[in-house]
Design an enzyme around this catalytic site. Sequence first.
Site, PDB file in Angstrom:
ATOM      1  N   ASP A 123      69.931-139.055 -93.096  1.00 19.06           N
ATOM      2  CA  ASP A 123      70.377-138.296 -94.268  1.00 19.06           C
ATOM      3  C   ASP A 123      69.576-137.006 -94.362  1.00 19.06           C
ATOM      4  OD1 ASP A 123      71.354-137.739 -97.046  1.00 19.06           O
ATOM      5  OD2 ASP A 123      72.067-139.795 -96.905  1.00 19.06           O
ATOM      6  N   HIS A 196      70.308-135.590-101.872  1.00 19.72           N
ATOM      7  CA  HIS A 196      71.261-136.561-101.339  1.00 19.72           C
ATOM      8  C   HIS A 196      70.552-137.741-100.664  1.00 19.72           C
ATOM      9  CE1 HIS A 196      74.430-138.129 -98.642  1.00 19.72           C
ATOM     10  NE2 HIS A 196      75.297-137.595 -99.494  1.00 19.72           N
ATOM     11  N   SER A 542      79.352-141.310-100.204  1.00 18.94           N
ATOM     12  CA  SER A 542      77.920-141.312 -99.893  1.00 18.94           C
ATOM     13  C   SER A 542      77.158-142.279-100.790  1.00 18.94           C
ATOM     14  CB  SER A 542      77.334-139.910-100.083  1.00 18.94           C
ATOM     15  OG  SER A 542      77.651-139.070 -99.004  1.00 18.94           O
TER      16      SER A 542
END
Length: 750
Positions: A123, A196, A542
């Site tokens: 990620d 994220h 996600s």
Amino acid sequence: MEQIYIVYLGKHKGLKSPQEILEGHHSLLFSVKNSEEEASGAILYSYKHSINGFAALLTEEEATKLSQMDEVVSAFPSEGRSSPHTTRSWKFTTQLEGSKGSEKSLLRSKAKCGKNVIVGMLDSGIWPESQSFSDRGIRHFPKRWKGICQEGDAFNSSHCNNKIIGARYYVKSYEYYYGPLNRTYAYRSPRDNDGHGTHTASTVAGRVVRNVSALGGFAWGTATGGAPLARLAIYKVCWPIPGPNPNSENTCFDADMLAAFDDAIADGVHVISMSIGATGEQPEYSKDSMAIGALHAAKRDIVVVCSAGNDGPGPATVTNLAPWTITVGASSVDRAFDSLVLLGNGVTIKGQTVTPYVLNSSDFCPLVYARDAVLPGTPSNISGQCLPNSLDGDKVRGKVVLCLRGSGLRVAKGMEVKRAGGAAIILGNAVGNGNEIPVDAHVLPGTAVSSDDAIAILKYIDATRRPRAKVGSARTVLGVTPAPVMAAFSSRGPNRVEPNILKPDITAPGLNVLAAWSESSSPTKLEDDHRSVKYDIYSGTSMSCPHVSAVAALLKSLHPDWSSAAIRSAMMTTAAVENARGEALTDASGRVAGPMDYGSGHIRPTHASDPGLVYDASYEDYLLFACSSIGAQMDPSFPCPKTPPPPSDLNYPSIAVSSLNGSVTVRRTVTNVGRGPARYRVTATEPTGVSVHISPPKLRFKRSGQRRRFSVTLKVRGRRDTPRGDYVAGSYTWSDGTHVIRSPIVVSLA
């Protein structure tokens, strides 16, 4: 002209040292280069652990020459076509356990909260100071761990601990394409500047943290990951795209991701979680870096979980299509953030927002549609969407502005209204978004409304000489029904690479999920937003992907001898196709959803811990599948037979058959993972226009671990009411009176 190519050679046989492997890669390069020095300087990565191959600077002619060599499986460009795709979500998930609801904490307890299971996160990095990554009470590194803690910008060995046991970053392919990383808005280290990666990591394995909330106090409660004692290994592969608001969109390059896969496998992870997906046309498996990496992980029984993508609700939009991965769609939970909009005609509309600001006045404000307040020269097809520098301040100042979704970021629309002097924003869904509302922490008062309500507001504006509106403050509401609902953005099937494999596989919470956040990133990720938060609400597949990764970690802890295929099967065959009210799952428009939306259904962790039967598959099975599906020999040491089994015969927990003409027989094998002898009977729900015959209809197992084979024959009925090419859905279910093992069937007719 040179660019980075990945040259894939299959697997290592374990007979060579890393130096010998590197020399072999140099030798191959030298065969197409002019000198040894040129060959040595061209290589970026030498994949030397499990994956055999390298990434190097090549011309198209050189790559073609290499691809024609017997030892080379494929040579393909390393592209940046991939991008990254909770206080309530875990509690809500347990409510879908039905009759096993009383055991809602039993799986975590039995699995010791995932203790000593290592989850590799590919990620955007991690914010290690978050409370969610405390190692309080966690002792020692797992014995199998062989990784490192790579230092870099604002990140050193002290940022790893008994929770974050390792961290690496991969930037070579990115920097070749974009030039040196701009370190004013990104860390050249495992540290997360985006948010994220921190969000997904804490969703998988965040510690229990009480009294947390998003900005403004929304979603207040206790945050926890699904496997709070699992260990985290961080592999930063995603980086900001240079330009305005660089952190609003990241990219992840193939060569960097494949290097991370190679390291993660060697480091000793049990699960790999990838909330990343390719955009545009989906590559075939032998030219897909994520599929290649996941295949080598599957060979080591490492579970690879991927997001399905955020390009729904259109058909054939799903990504991460390899059958050796778990592909996850996104759905809602039973929580909303209600904010009322009162129109001047007395009509009240329910919006949703997590914006912490309210209008200064309790009086009505003038209301304007963005299309009627744009600057001259704004294209008519985007005039209602509040894109940057499109609004006329003289027409907007002091007013509530109705903006429509479509092009541009939702939060950037609020920023544009604020720039032009607007008092508040009402963000209206497009028709495709239906009733689904991802909430945002706008930089001014505002809320978002469904497509039907947006149309109602537009009609009010058009019919009223001086339209007015009030936007009320928001509050967190629990127990919203129906839930779960399939998110409109969640990418749908069928599978574009191999339509005889159903994707997505499963769905999990992915709408408005609260989790930890990078304190270097604002809640909107916009450059002009200087707010900082420790936890944030975010939406996407996600967010659903790490929910499934956490369940995989728990199952790995509880059943360490299960293969990655068995773990996937356990989750898929026990998934729910009904919502919390016991009704069929629906989509954001209110229509009944189906396997092309949610795969096998919504994940039920406790049920998955005791599935009764599983559909297992091996590395060799996947190689045979690739031979049949794409005609590729993905391992040079495993030649394709002249007649490999058809793709639909892969021992998968679902059945997909494309272009059925007449009849077809699909074969499956199930393994008894129950406690002892068992007898199962099968029932079937037939797809419209297709008969289903299963033989034998009963299976008897004398012991745990025993396997039984059966066949499923699908036959087109005489009368056809379904248009050619359309998919119809059904299912078949094995049950022993205690366990219910359900598999979806999808068929398109020739």
